[in-house]
Design a protein around this motif. Structure first.
Motif, PDB file in Angstrom:
ATOM      1  N   THR A 182       6.269   2.980   0.085  1.00 10.15           N
ATOM      2  CA  THR A 182       5.083   1.560   0.408  1.00 10.15           C
ATOM      3  C   THR A 182       4.969   1.733   1.647  1.00 10.15           C
ATOM      4  O   THR A 182       6.467   2.082   2.297  1.00 10.15           O
TER       5      THR A 182
ATOM      6  N   ARG B 183       0.585  -1.142   0.252  1.00  6.84           N
ATOM      7  CA  ARG B 183       0.491   0.269  -0.038  1.00  6.84           C
ATOM      8  C   ARG B 183       0.890   0.866   0.410  1.00  6.84           C
ATOM      9  O   ARG B 183       1.715   1.451   0.163  1.00  6.84           O
ATOM     10  N   PRO B 184       0.170   2.219  -0.469  1.00  5.71           N
ATOM     11  CA  PRO B 184       1.603   3.597  -1.011  1.00  5.71           C
ATOM     12  C   PRO B 184       1.771   4.092   0.710  1.00  5.71           C
ATOM     13  O   PRO B 184       0.805   4.029   1.944  1.00  5.71           O
TER      14      PRO B 184
END
Length: 536
Positions: free
Chosen positions: A208, A178-179
């Protein structure tokens, strides 16, 4: 790189289920305004959109848009101002629906709540079945909801935004891709300065959550803020609560017998403010701050109504009073749930019970919020402090900066006394040709210096806008005594910005990098150089 933090895999009994209502401020505004679901609506704060409905997004409206721009994109859209009390009041029937299925409910904020899924999962026969029942029950009340299930609360909240079910023991793997911005996506679970950490990590090339999790705890603790350690624990899917959490003592519990009993919202709000202040005094006396609070109301006939509120930051008296008001207002008015869910008689007792407190010495408050209105309580706390200072020092002693127009960095800020109308001295939206481009210096000064060449002669600016000789040294003097001298590693400019009619010369600016790595903005006028700004 050191190995990420590892802890024993959570069992299904310790799993967390999060329910997230997308665009809740817009949904609450539509419910309060009795608007149909297909009608576009946007909620604005400070003339910008902070939430909008799906039909409004379909027409091109986005968060962060100016109000006028959003209205031009969707002329038929209804625009309403933000109202935290409305959001909390309208969310209470949703909490009631969930509490009918799962008794233990914790509200993170209006529009987001979490429940422990262990016992409920066994009762209903699985996490998927429980999630479907909750979605159906909430949807029956006319509210769209998404559910996420994971081992840890933070992961479950992120999973709810995608409607995901994270396999037991796979929280870290789910978070890895996920960012990095997701660490600050939910304000109820992050420090107000978390976005600054995210921006810094981006500039360092960490894009990330997994890349951040791979950093060693020692590196994070020594190079970043204390909140970065908390974020690092979240990234590694370990409990996000700081180690300072402790059980509340009985001395902190407040029970108030209402005489006369309460059956009106305004009376409940007034009493809630008093009890919030009393709780704050008890917490201060115990050098503690509350991070989880249960508010319970009991009627004359014995009916009980309780909610547990969880916050990333300790509850202030204002935040506590708001949560009491939201809960009681939603219960007393019945909301959309119907009259059968209203109290059967006036409220005779209110009880505030801190479930989790933290040592006050481990907490550090910020004086500013983090943007759209993620933490208005912090901004209000800063405003009250400034008002006190203004009362001690005088009306003009406390001033606030507002964006203004101009070519020089100092001209682009207008200082206005606290409480006065915030009107800039110059229009910030005007073209202002020749103004200094971004980035703007972090510190503004007006310090005379000498710009010298290799032979020690002063460097000036010609009528054609160039240096008379190549600069090599910056020297500072005060009262005829040299205060410092620095060699130049790099320079750029000069850039003419005007004509000085009084001195019959050119006005120009230049940028220089000193040998101690400081970057300065210099301004030339009347054959004199001054340091106008310092870059950081």
């Amino acid at each position: 790189m050191a190995a990420p933090i590892t802890e024993p895999v959570a069992s299904a009994a310790g799993r967390v289920l999060a329910l997230w209502c997308p665009d809740w401020p817009a949904t609450a505004a539509a419910i309060a305004g009795d608007l149909p679901p297909q009608h576009p609506i946007a909620v604005v704060h400070a003339n910008r959109v902070i939430a909008c409905s799906a039909p409004a997004r379909g027409a091109g409206v986005r968060r962060g848009m100016r109000k006028r721009q959003a209205q031009s994109a969707c002329p038929e859209m209804t625009v309403m101002t933000t109202d935290d009390h409305r959001d909390g009041r309208v969310f209470e029937p949703v909490v009631t629906v969930v509490a009918d299925l799962v008794p233990v409910v914790e509200v993170l904020r209006p529009g987001l709540l979490v429940v422990p899924s262990g016992n409920a999962t066994r009762y209903f026969g699985g996490e998927e079945v429980l999630a479907e029942k909750l979605i159906d029950a909430v949807a029956a009340s006319g509210v769209e909801v998404q559910v996420g299930v994971a081992d840890e609360l933070f992961t479950a909240v992120l999973a709810a935004r995608q409607g995901s079910h994270v396999t037991p023991g796979e929280d870290a793997a789910y978070l890895a891709g996920r960012p990095i911005a997701d660490l600050a996506i939910e304000p109820s679970l992050s420090d107000p300065t978390r976005m600054e950490l995210v921006d810094l990590l981006r500039r360092l090339g960490i894009s990330t959550i997994g890349a951040f999790a791979d950093m060693s705890v020692r590196d994070v603790a020594t190079r970043f803020s204390a909140d970065a350690v908390v974020a690092h624990r979240l990234a590694n899917a370990v409990p996000g609560r700081p180690p300072s959490g402790q059980l509340a003592t009985a001395d902190l519990v407040i029970e108030h017998l209402c005489d006369p009993p309460i059956d009106r919202v305004d009376s409940a709000a007034f009493l809630g403010r008093r009890l919030a202040d009393e709780l704050a005094r008890r917490l201060a006396a115990a050098s503690a701050a509350c991070t989880r609070l249960t508010v319970e109301a009991v009627t004359e006939r014995g009916q009980r109504h309780a909610r547990t509120w969880r916050c990333a930051q300790p509850l202030t008296p204002e935040a506590t009073a708001d949560r009491i008001r939201w809960q009681l207002e939603g219960w007393l008015t019945g909301g959309r749930a119907g009259a059968e869910d209203r109290p059967d008689s006036p409220i005779s007792m209110l009880r505030l019970e801190p479930i989790e407190v933290a040592a006050a010495g481990t907490l550090q408050y910020s004086l500013s919020g983090n943007g759209l209105p993620d933490d208005p309580e912090v901004g209000e706390r800063a405003r009250r402090s400034l008002v006190r200072v203004q009362g001690l020092l005088g009306g003009d002693a406390v001033q606030l900066p507002i964006p203004s127009g101009g070519r020089r960095p100092g001209d682009r800020i207008t200082m206005v006394a606290l409480g006065d109308e915030r009107i800039p001295a110059r229009d910030p939206d005007a073209p202002w040709p020749g103004r200094l481009p971004q980035p703007t210096p972090a510190v503004l000064l007006d310090t005379p210096i000498q710009l010298l060449d290799l032979t020690g002669q002063p460097v000036e600016v010609t009528a054609r806008g160039g240096f008379t000789t190549e600069p090599t040294t910056v020297r500072m003097e005060r009262n005829g005594t040299e205060r410092g001298s620095w060699e130049l590693r790099w320079w750029a400019g000069p850039w003419p910005t005007g004509i000085d009619d009084t001195a019959d010369g050119v006005i120009a600016c230049a940028q220089v990098l000193l040998d101690d790595s400081r970057a300065l903005l210099l301004r030339y006028r009347a054959r004199t150089w001054v340091v106008e700004g310092v870059y950081e």
